[in-house]
Design a protein around this motif. Structure first.
Motif, PDB file in Angstrom:
ATOM      1  N   TRP A 239      79.167 107.663  40.422  1.00  0.00           N
ATOM      2  CA  TRP A 239      79.854 108.759  39.604  1.00  0.00           C
ATOM      3  C   TRP A 239      79.827 110.064  39.735  1.00  0.00           C
ATOM      4  N   ALA A 240      78.917 110.545  40.463  1.00  0.00           N
ATOM      5  CA  ALA A 240      78.690 112.049  40.737  1.00  0.00           C
ATOM      6  C   ALA A 240      77.586 112.463  41.852  1.00  0.00           C
ATOM      7  N   LEU A 241      77.771 113.259  42.548  1.00  0.00           N
ATOM      8  CA  LEU A 241      76.682 113.725  43.476  1.00  0.00           C
ATOM      9  C   LEU A 241      76.441 115.142  42.794  1.00  0.00           C
ATOM     10  N   CYS A 242      75.156 115.577  42.621  1.00  0.00           N
ATOM     11  CA  CYS A 242      74.645 116.842  42.002  1.00  0.00           C
ATOM     12  C   CYS A 242      73.819 117.588  42.718  1.00  0.00           C
ATOM     13  N   GLU A 243      74.148 118.922  42.888  1.00  0.00           N
ATOM     14  CA  GLU A 243      73.364 119.842  43.484  1.00  0.00           C
ATOM     15  C   GLU A 243      71.815 119.952  43.081  1.00  0.00           C
ATOM     16  N   ALA A 244      71.685 119.972  41.818  1.00  0.00           N
ATOM     17  CA  ALA A 244      70.446 120.136  41.353  1.00  0.00           C
ATOM     18  C   ALA A 244      70.146 119.732  39.768  1.00  0.00           C
ATOM     19  N   ALA A 245      69.017 119.669  39.313  1.00  0.00           N
ATOM     20  CA  ALA A 245      68.701 119.218  38.152  1.00  0.00           C
ATOM     21  C   ALA A 245      67.804 120.300  37.481  1.00  0.00           C
ATOM     22  N   GLU A 246      68.170 120.715  36.198  1.00  0.00           N
ATOM     23  CA  GLU A 246      67.384 121.814  35.528  1.00  0.00           C
ATOM     24  C   GLU A 246      66.624 121.521  34.390  1.00  0.00           C
ATOM     25  N   ASN A 247      65.213 121.539  34.355  1.00  0.00           N
ATOM     26  CA  ASN A 247      64.396 120.945  33.124  1.00  0.00           C
ATOM     27  C   ASN A 247      64.356 119.350  33.325  1.00  0.00           C
ATOM     28  N   LEU A 248      64.365 118.977  34.485  1.00  0.00           N
ATOM     29  CA  LEU A 248      64.061 117.602  34.740  1.00  0.00           C
ATOM     30  C   LEU A 248      62.758 117.315  34.510  1.00  0.00           C
ATOM     31  N   PHE A 249      61.763 118.271  35.020  1.00  0.00           N
ATOM     32  CA  PHE A 249      60.217 117.784  35.217  1.00  0.00           C
ATOM     33  C   PHE A 249      59.491 118.524  34.002  1.00  0.00           C
ATOM     34  N   ALA A 250      58.722 117.640  33.159  1.00  0.00           N
ATOM     35  CA  ALA A 250      57.867 118.128  31.940  1.00  0.00           C
ATOM     36  C   ALA A 250      57.034 116.926  31.762  1.00  0.00           C
ATOM     37  N   ASP A 251      55.765 117.149  31.179  1.00  0.00           N
ATOM     38  CA  ASP A 251      54.860 116.357  30.864  1.00  0.00           C
ATOM     39  C   ASP A 251      55.570 115.545  29.375  1.00  0.00           C
TER      40      ASP A 251
ATOM     41  N   LEU B 234      72.498 118.702  34.712  1.00  0.00           N
ATOM     42  CA  LEU B 234      72.745 118.292  36.203  1.00  0.00           C
ATOM     43  C   LEU B 234      73.711 119.363  36.737  1.00  0.00           C
ATOM     44  N   LEU B 235      73.469 120.168  37.694  1.00  0.00           N
ATOM     45  CA  LEU B 235      74.503 121.320  37.965  1.00  0.00           C
ATOM     46  C   LEU B 235      74.997 120.911  39.359  1.00  0.00           C
TER      47      LEU B 235
ATOM     48  N   GLN C 247      80.650 120.963  31.292  1.00  0.00           N
ATOM     49  CA  GLN C 247      81.619 122.154  31.637  1.00  0.00           C
ATOM     50  C   GLN C 247      81.845 122.556  32.916  1.00  0.00           C
ATOM     51  N   PRO C 248      82.884 123.305  33.355  1.00  0.00           N
ATOM     52  CA  PRO C 248      83.128 123.605  34.732  1.00  0.00           C
ATOM     53  C   PRO C 248      81.959 124.315  35.104  1.00  0.00           C
ATOM     54  N   SER C 249      81.427 124.187  36.236  1.00  0.00           N
ATOM     55  CA  SER C 249      80.299 124.625  37.031  1.00  0.00           C
ATOM     56  C   SER C 249      80.741 126.012  37.645  1.00  0.00           C
ATOM     57  N   ALA C 250      79.525 127.182  37.511  1.00  0.00           N
ATOM     58  CA  ALA C 250      80.022 128.332  38.414  1.00  0.00           C
ATOM     59  C   ALA C 250      79.489 127.974  39.913  1.00  0.00           C
ATOM     60  N   ARG C 251      79.104 126.869  40.219  1.00  0.00           N
ATOM     61  CA  ARG C 251      78.569 126.776  41.679  1.00  0.00           C
ATOM     62  C   ARG C 251      79.840 126.152  42.484  1.00  0.00           C
ATOM     63  N   GLY C 252      81.169 126.200  41.919  1.00  0.00           N
ATOM     64  CA  GLY C 252      82.244 125.991  42.937  1.00  0.00           C
ATOM     65  C   GLY C 252      83.414 125.350  42.010  1.00  0.00           C
TER      66      GLY C 252
ATOM     67  N   GLY D 103      86.148 122.717  40.922  1.00  0.00           N
ATOM     68  CA  GLY D 103      86.064 121.274  41.009  1.00  0.00           C
ATOM     69  C   GLY D 103      84.671 120.756  40.419  1.00  0.00           C
ATOM     70  N   LEU D 104      83.762 121.583  40.492  1.00  0.00           N
ATOM     71  CA  LEU D 104      82.375 121.047  40.027  1.00  0.00           C
ATOM     72  C   LEU D 104      82.215 121.139  38.462  1.00  0.00           C
ATOM     73  N   TYR D 105      81.259 120.287  38.335  1.00  0.00           N
ATOM     74  CA  TYR D 105      80.869 120.164  36.622  1.00  0.00           C
ATOM     75  C   TYR D 105      79.451 120.472  36.533  1.00  0.00           C
ATOM     76  N   ASP D 106      78.793 121.142  35.448  1.00  0.00           N
ATOM     77  CA  ASP D 106      77.563 120.853  34.730  1.00  0.00           C
ATOM     78  C   ASP D 106      77.554 119.996  33.848  1.00  0.00           C
ATOM     79  N   LEU D 107      76.626 119.113  33.945  1.00  0.00           N
ATOM     80  CA  LEU D 107      76.377 118.007  32.906  1.00  0.00           C
ATOM     81  C   LEU D 107      75.222 118.213  31.929  1.00  0.00           C
ATOM     82  N   THR D 108      75.365 117.981  30.707  1.00  0.00           N
ATOM     83  CA  THR D 108      74.273 118.225  30.029  1.00  0.00           C
ATOM     84  C   THR D 108      73.715 116.761  29.612  1.00  0.00           C
ATOM     85  N   VAL D 109      72.553 116.230  29.886  1.00  0.00           N
ATOM     86  CA  VAL D 109      72.194 114.802  29.549  1.00  0.00           C
ATOM     87  C   VAL D 109      70.943 114.790  28.826  1.00  0.00           C
TER      88      VAL D 109
END
Length: 364
Positions: free
Chosen positions: A22-34, A153-154, A201-206, A208-214
Protein backbone atom coordinates in the motif's frame (compact mmCIF):
# COMPACT_ATOMS: atom_id res chain seq x y z
CA UNK A 1 12.13 -1.71 -3.36
CA UNK A 2 14.72 1.03 -3.13
CA UNK A 3 16.89 2.02 -0.20
CA UNK A 4 15.26 5.48 -0.21
CA UNK A 5 12.43 4.07 1.86
CA UNK A 6 12.73 2.75 5.41
CA UNK A 7 9.32 1.11 5.76
CA UNK A 8 6.75 -0.78 3.72
CA UNK A 9 3.04 -0.75 4.58
CA UNK A 10 1.07 -3.79 3.46
CA UNK A 11 -2.68 -4.42 3.41
CA UNK A 12 -5.34 -6.72 2.03
CA UNK A 13 -6.56 -6.54 -1.52
CA UNK A 14 -10.20 -5.72 -2.18
CA UNK A 15 -11.18 -9.39 -2.01
CA UNK A 16 -9.53 -9.70 1.44
CA UNK A 17 -7.55 -12.67 0.16
CA UNK A 18 -4.05 -11.56 -0.80
CA UNK A 19 -1.60 -9.05 0.65
CA UNK A 20 -0.51 -6.08 -1.43
CA UNK A 21 1.88 -3.17 -0.99
CA UNK A 22 0.00 0.00 0.00
CA UNK A 23 2.85 2.43 0.66
CA UNK A 24 6.60 2.88 0.89
CA UNK A 25 7.56 5.37 3.62
CA UNK A 26 10.81 7.20 4.13
CA UNK A 27 10.75 7.32 7.93
CA UNK A 28 8.70 6.67 11.06
CA UNK A 29 8.45 9.23 13.83
CA UNK A 30 7.81 8.15 17.45
CA UNK A 31 8.00 4.46 16.53
CA UNK A 32 10.28 3.51 19.42
CA UNK A 33 9.13 3.68 23.02
CA UNK A 34 9.04 1.38 25.99
CA UNK A 35 5.52 0.09 26.25
CA UNK A 36 3.61 0.71 29.44
CA UNK A 37 3.05 -2.37 31.51
CA UNK A 38 0.10 -4.37 30.14
CA UNK A 39 -3.17 -3.63 31.88
CA UNK A 40 -3.77 -6.29 34.48
CA UNK A 41 -7.43 -7.06 35.07
CA UNK A 42 -9.26 -8.99 37.74
CA UNK A 43 -11.71 -11.73 36.88
CA UNK A 44 -13.93 -14.02 38.89
CA UNK A 45 -14.01 -17.64 37.74
CA UNK A 46 -17.33 -18.70 39.23
CA UNK A 47 -18.38 -22.22 40.13
CA UNK A 48 -15.04 -23.91 39.42
CA UNK A 49 -13.96 -27.52 39.69
CA UNK A 50 -10.23 -28.17 39.21
CA UNK A 51 -8.49 -31.39 38.18
CA UNK A 52 -6.20 -31.08 41.19
CA UNK A 53 -5.16 -28.39 43.66
CA UNK A 54 -5.75 -24.81 42.55
CA UNK A 55 -2.36 -23.56 41.29
CA UNK A 56 -1.15 -20.13 42.39
CA UNK A 57 0.22 -19.39 38.91
CA UNK A 58 -1.97 -20.28 35.93
CA UNK A 59 0.25 -18.66 33.29
CA UNK A 60 -1.35 -18.60 29.84
CA UNK A 61 -4.96 -19.57 30.53
CA UNK A 62 -7.31 -20.74 27.78
CA UNK A 63 -11.05 -20.51 28.43
CA UNK A 64 -12.86 -22.88 26.08
CA UNK A 65 -16.45 -21.81 25.48
CA UNK A 66 -18.80 -24.78 25.89
CA UNK A 67 -22.30 -25.18 24.44
CA UNK A 68 -25.24 -26.85 26.16
CA UNK A 69 -23.80 -30.27 25.31
CA UNK A 70 -20.35 -29.41 26.63
CA UNK A 71 -18.86 -29.16 23.12
CA UNK A 72 -16.17 -26.55 22.49
CA UNK A 73 -17.39 -23.50 20.53
CA UNK A 74 -14.40 -21.19 20.67
CA UNK A 75 -11.57 -20.00 22.88
CA UNK A 76 -10.68 -16.88 24.85
CA UNK A 77 -7.28 -16.15 26.38
CA UNK A 78 -5.76 -14.64 29.50
CA UNK A 79 -2.00 -14.17 29.82
CA UNK A 80 0.19 -14.21 32.93
CA UNK A 81 -2.74 -15.26 35.09
CA UNK A 82 -2.23 -15.72 38.81
CA UNK A 83 -4.66 -16.61 41.55
CA UNK A 84 -5.44 -13.95 44.15
CA UNK A 85 -8.16 -15.65 46.20
CA UNK A 86 -10.09 -18.91 46.43
CA UNK A 87 -13.36 -19.37 48.31
CA UNK A 88 -16.24 -21.81 48.44
CA UNK A 89 -18.96 -21.03 45.91
CA UNK A 90 -22.06 -19.74 47.75
CA UNK A 91 -24.40 -21.37 45.21
CA UNK A 92 -22.71 -24.79 45.21
CA UNK A 93 -20.57 -25.78 48.15
CA UNK A 94 -18.86 -28.45 46.07
CA UNK A 95 -17.37 -25.79 43.79
CA UNK A 96 -15.03 -22.82 44.17
CA UNK A 97 -15.05 -19.18 43.14
CA UNK A 98 -11.56 -18.07 42.14
CA UNK A 99 -10.30 -14.50 41.74
CA UNK A 100 -7.52 -14.18 39.18
CA UNK A 101 -5.46 -11.28 37.90
CA UNK A 102 -4.31 -11.45 34.28
CA UNK A 103 -3.63 -9.61 31.03
CA UNK A 104 -6.34 -10.00 28.39
CA UNK A 105 -4.80 -11.17 25.12
CA UNK A 106 -4.77 -8.78 22.18
CA UNK A 107 -6.62 -9.47 18.93
CA UNK A 108 -9.68 -10.89 20.63
CA UNK A 109 -13.02 -9.59 21.98
CA UNK A 110 -13.03 -7.71 25.25
CA UNK A 111 -15.20 -10.44 26.71
CA UNK A 112 -15.94 -14.02 25.61
CA UNK A 113 -19.23 -14.36 23.77
CA UNK A 114 -21.34 -16.97 25.52
CA UNK A 115 -23.39 -19.36 23.44
CA UNK A 116 -27.06 -20.05 24.33
CA UNK A 117 -27.57 -22.44 27.26
CA UNK A 118 -23.80 -22.75 27.69
CA UNK A 119 -22.59 -24.99 30.52
CA UNK A 120 -19.63 -22.65 31.10
CA UNK A 121 -15.94 -22.76 30.26
CA UNK A 122 -13.29 -25.42 30.14
CA UNK A 123 -10.00 -24.25 31.67
CA UNK A 124 -6.91 -25.30 29.73
CA UNK A 125 -3.21 -24.46 30.12
CA UNK A 126 -0.81 -23.29 27.39
CA UNK A 127 0.13 -26.88 26.48
CA UNK A 128 -3.51 -27.94 26.08
CA UNK A 129 -3.67 -29.72 29.41
CA UNK A 130 -7.07 -29.59 31.18
CA UNK A 131 -7.13 -27.62 34.42
CA UNK A 132 -10.83 -27.82 35.21
CA UNK A 133 -14.17 -26.16 34.50
CA UNK A 134 -16.03 -23.05 35.61
CA UNK A 135 -19.68 -22.14 35.14
CA UNK A 136 -19.23 -18.42 34.53
CA UNK A 137 -16.78 -15.53 34.26
CA UNK A 138 -17.07 -11.94 35.48
CA UNK A 139 -14.67 -9.01 35.20
CA UNK A 140 -14.18 -7.06 38.43
CA UNK A 141 -14.15 -3.25 38.01
CA UNK A 142 -13.06 -3.17 34.32
CA UNK A 143 -9.70 -1.41 33.98
CA UNK A 144 -9.28 1.61 31.73
CA UNK A 145 -7.03 0.97 28.75
CA UNK A 146 -4.14 3.39 28.14
CA UNK A 147 -4.51 5.81 25.20
CA UNK A 148 -3.27 4.52 21.83
CA UNK A 149 0.32 5.17 20.81
CA UNK A 150 0.60 7.50 17.80
CA UNK A 151 3.26 7.09 15.11
CA UNK A 152 3.77 9.27 12.02
CA UNK A 153 4.85 7.56 8.81
CA UNK A 154 6.62 10.28 6.83
CA UNK A 155 7.15 10.71 3.10
CA UNK A 156 4.87 7.87 2.03
CA UNK A 157 4.49 6.96 -1.64
CA UNK A 158 0.95 5.60 -1.49
CA UNK A 159 -0.64 3.26 -4.01
CA UNK A 160 -3.60 0.96 -4.62
CA UNK A 161 -6.68 0.96 -2.35
CA UNK A 162 -5.02 3.22 0.21
CA UNK A 163 -4.40 5.93 -2.40
CA UNK A 164 -8.04 5.71 -3.51
CA UNK A 165 -9.15 6.29 0.08
CA UNK A 166 -6.71 9.14 0.73
CA UNK A 167 -7.72 10.93 -2.46
CA UNK A 168 -11.36 10.19 -1.70
CA UNK A 169 -11.98 8.35 -4.94
CA UNK A 170 -13.42 5.44 -3.00
CA UNK A 171 -14.93 4.85 0.40
CA UNK A 172 -13.88 1.56 1.88
CA UNK A 173 -12.88 0.21 5.22
CA UNK A 174 -9.16 -0.48 5.28
CA UNK A 175 -8.70 -4.06 6.42
CA UNK A 176 -5.77 -5.93 7.87
CA UNK A 177 -2.43 -4.16 7.47
CA UNK A 178 1.11 -4.48 8.77
CA UNK A 179 4.30 -2.44 8.68
CA UNK A 180 7.78 -3.79 7.85
CA UNK A 181 11.09 -2.05 8.48
CA UNK A 182 13.45 -2.26 5.50
CA UNK A 183 17.22 -2.60 5.41
CA UNK A 184 19.75 -0.77 3.19
CA UNK A 185 18.94 -2.99 0.20
CA UNK A 186 15.18 -2.55 0.58
CA UNK A 187 14.63 -6.06 1.93
CA UNK A 188 12.54 -6.70 5.05
CA UNK A 189 14.62 -6.15 8.17
CA UNK A 190 11.93 -6.76 10.79
CA UNK A 191 8.19 -6.72 11.36
CA UNK A 192 7.32 -3.33 12.89
CA UNK A 193 3.65 -3.68 13.87
CA UNK A 194 0.01 -3.38 12.85
CA UNK A 195 -0.85 0.29 12.23
CA UNK A 196 -4.37 1.68 12.27
CA UNK A 197 -4.49 4.73 9.95
CA UNK A 198 -6.31 7.60 11.66
CA UNK A 199 -5.20 10.71 9.71
CA UNK A 200 -3.15 11.83 6.71
CA UNK A 201 -1.92 14.99 4.99
CA UNK A 202 0.35 15.95 2.07
CA UNK A 203 4.00 15.56 3.03
CA UNK A 204 6.57 18.35 3.00
CA UNK A 205 9.09 15.73 1.84
CA UNK A 206 7.99 15.89 -1.78
CA UNK A 207 5.09 16.23 -4.23
CA UNK A 208 2.67 13.33 -4.26
CA UNK A 209 3.87 12.02 -0.90
CA UNK A 210 1.75 11.73 2.25
CA UNK A 211 2.42 11.73 5.98
CA UNK A 212 0.22 9.16 7.73
CA UNK A 213 -0.74 9.26 11.40
CA UNK A 214 -1.32 5.75 12.75
CA UNK A 215 -2.12 4.13 16.06
CA UNK A 216 0.01 1.09 16.83
CA UNK A 217 2.06 -0.53 19.55
CA UNK A 218 5.55 1.00 19.64
CA UNK A 219 8.71 -0.97 19.03
CA UNK A 220 10.76 -1.36 22.23
CA UNK A 221 13.55 1.16 22.70
CA UNK A 222 16.10 -1.65 22.60
CA UNK A 223 15.31 -2.08 18.89
CA UNK A 224 17.23 1.14 18.19
CA UNK A 225 20.37 -0.79 19.14
CA UNK A 226 19.42 -3.98 17.28
CA UNK A 227 18.14 -2.83 13.90
CA UNK A 228 21.39 -1.02 12.92
CA UNK A 229 23.26 -4.33 13.37
CA UNK A 230 21.08 -5.78 10.59
CA UNK A 231 21.03 -2.67 8.37
CA UNK A 232 23.48 -4.11 5.83
CA UNK A 233 22.04 -7.62 6.04
CA UNK A 234 22.78 -10.59 8.22
CA UNK A 235 25.72 -9.98 10.59
CA UNK A 236 28.95 -11.94 10.23
CA UNK A 237 30.06 -11.67 13.88
CA UNK A 238 28.62 -14.21 16.36
CA UNK A 239 27.01 -13.33 19.67
CA UNK A 240 26.07 -9.74 18.82
CA UNK A 241 22.81 -10.49 20.65
CA UNK A 242 24.60 -11.35 23.91
CA UNK A 243 24.83 -7.82 25.44
CA UNK A 244 21.05 -7.33 25.24
CA UNK A 245 18.55 -8.20 27.98
CA UNK A 246 15.80 -10.79 27.56
CA UNK A 247 13.54 -8.33 25.70
CA UNK A 248 16.35 -7.38 23.33
CA UNK A 249 17.31 -10.99 22.70
CA UNK A 250 13.73 -11.90 21.92
CA UNK A 251 13.56 -8.92 19.55
CA UNK A 252 16.81 -10.06 17.88
CA UNK A 253 15.05 -13.22 16.74
CA UNK A 254 12.66 -11.23 14.50
CA UNK A 255 15.36 -10.00 12.08
CA UNK A 256 17.02 -13.42 12.37
CA UNK A 257 13.84 -15.07 11.07
CA UNK A 258 13.45 -12.55 8.23
CA UNK A 259 17.07 -13.13 7.14
CA UNK A 260 16.93 -16.91 7.37
CA UNK A 261 17.42 -18.29 3.89
CA UNK A 262 15.36 -21.32 2.93
CA UNK A 263 18.14 -23.42 1.39
CA UNK A 264 19.05 -27.09 1.33
CA UNK A 265 19.21 -28.72 4.78
CA UNK A 266 22.48 -30.34 5.77
CA UNK A 267 22.36 -34.12 5.92
CA UNK A 268 21.37 -35.96 9.08
CA UNK A 269 24.17 -36.94 11.44
CA UNK A 270 25.87 -33.54 11.43
CA UNK A 271 27.41 -32.17 14.65
CA UNK A 272 26.67 -28.57 15.71
CA UNK A 273 28.35 -26.65 18.52
CA UNK A 274 26.35 -24.32 20.75
CA UNK A 275 28.26 -21.53 22.50
CA UNK A 276 26.59 -21.54 25.90
CA UNK A 277 28.55 -18.72 27.55
CA UNK A 278 25.67 -16.24 27.23
CA UNK A 279 22.64 -18.54 27.64
CA UNK A 280 21.36 -16.84 30.78
CA UNK A 281 17.69 -16.83 29.73
CA UNK A 282 15.38 -18.72 27.39
CA UNK A 283 15.64 -16.12 24.60
CA UNK A 284 19.42 -16.45 24.77
CA UNK A 285 19.10 -20.19 24.24
CA UNK A 286 17.14 -19.67 21.02
CA UNK A 287 19.66 -17.07 19.79
CA UNK A 288 22.56 -19.42 20.54
CA UNK A 289 20.79 -22.42 18.99
CA UNK A 290 20.13 -20.48 15.79
CA UNK A 291 23.79 -19.51 15.52
CA UNK A 292 24.98 -23.04 16.36
CA UNK A 293 23.08 -24.42 13.39
CA UNK A 294 23.10 -21.55 10.88
CA UNK A 295 26.03 -19.32 11.86
CA UNK A 296 26.04 -15.65 13.02
CA UNK A 297 22.53 -14.18 12.96
CA UNK A 298 21.12 -17.66 12.38
CA UNK A 299 17.60 -18.73 13.27
CA UNK A 300 16.21 -22.09 14.36
CA UNK A 301 13.04 -21.14 16.24
CA UNK A 302 12.14 -18.54 18.84
CA UNK A 303 10.14 -20.91 21.07
CA UNK A 304 9.94 -24.66 21.50
CA UNK A 305 7.11 -24.93 18.98
CA UNK A 306 9.24 -22.90 16.57
CA UNK A 307 12.15 -25.32 17.00
CA UNK A 308 9.78 -28.21 16.28
CA UNK A 309 8.70 -26.44 13.07
CA UNK A 310 12.33 -25.80 12.07
CA UNK A 311 13.10 -29.50 12.54
CA UNK A 312 10.51 -30.28 9.87
CA UNK A 313 12.88 -28.90 7.22
CA UNK A 314 14.09 -25.86 5.27
CA UNK A 315 15.89 -24.33 8.24
CA UNK A 316 19.35 -25.79 7.71
CA UNK A 317 19.43 -29.07 9.64
CA UNK A 318 18.08 -32.60 9.30
CA UNK A 319 17.53 -34.79 12.33
CA UNK A 320 18.90 -36.80 13.93
CA UNK A 321 21.96 -34.71 14.66
CA UNK A 322 24.31 -34.00 17.55
CA UNK A 323 24.39 -30.74 19.48
CA UNK A 324 27.50 -30.15 21.59
CA UNK A 325 26.49 -27.66 24.27
CA UNK A 326 29.60 -25.85 25.51
CA UNK A 327 29.59 -24.05 28.89
CA UNK A 328 26.23 -25.66 29.65
CA UNK A 329 26.60 -24.86 33.35
CA UNK A 330 25.67 -21.23 32.61
CA UNK A 331 22.22 -22.34 31.48
CA UNK A 332 21.90 -24.90 34.26
CA UNK A 333 22.34 -22.13 36.83
CA UNK A 334 20.22 -19.50 35.06
CA UNK A 335 17.19 -21.04 33.37
CA UNK A 336 13.79 -21.81 34.84
CA UNK A 337 13.60 -19.13 37.54
CA UNK A 338 10.01 -19.00 38.85
CA UNK A 339 8.24 -15.59 38.52
CA UNK A 340 4.75 -14.97 39.88
CA UNK A 341 2.83 -15.80 36.75
CA UNK A 342 4.95 -17.77 34.30
CA UNK A 343 7.99 -20.02 34.45
CA UNK A 344 10.32 -20.41 31.48
CA UNK A 345 11.67 -23.85 30.68
CA UNK A 346 14.39 -25.18 32.94
CA UNK A 347 17.71 -26.49 31.66
CA UNK A 348 16.56 -30.06 32.21
CA UNK A 349 13.29 -29.40 30.37
CA UNK A 350 15.17 -28.00 27.38
CA UNK A 351 17.41 -31.07 27.35
CA UNK A 352 14.38 -33.37 27.47
CA UNK A 353 12.72 -31.46 24.64
CA UNK A 354 15.81 -31.62 22.39
CA UNK A 355 16.35 -35.33 23.01
CA UNK A 356 12.68 -36.07 22.41
CA UNK A 357 13.02 -34.32 19.04
CA UNK A 358 15.80 -36.67 17.96
CA UNK A 359 18.75 -34.43 18.89
CA UNK A 360 21.65 -36.01 20.74
CA UNK A 361 22.92 -33.44 23.24
CA UNK A 362 26.49 -33.65 24.43
CA UNK A 363 27.25 -31.46 27.46
CA UNK A 364 30.71 -29.93 27.24
Amino acid sequence: MTQDFGFALWGEDEDHEDEQLWALCEAAENLFADRPAPTRRRYELLGCVFEGDVPSALGFLVLTLLDKNGEARGEWYLEDARVLAVRVCARDLSRLDVTVEAVRSDQQPDYPERVPLSVGFGLVDAQGGPLGHCRDLAEVLPAEDPPPHSVRLLGCAVRGPLLDVLERRKKRRLGYRHLDALDASGEVLAHAGHPDIVDWQPSARGPGLYDLTVHMDPQPSVATGIWPLWWHGRPVTPNLWAPFDRTGRDHWLGPALHHQGRGVDRAAGHTYRLDGRHVTDEAGFFCALGEAINGPGGYFGRCLDGVSDALCGNFGATRPFTLVWHDHEVARRSLGVQPLTWRPATFEELLAFLRNEGIEVVLA
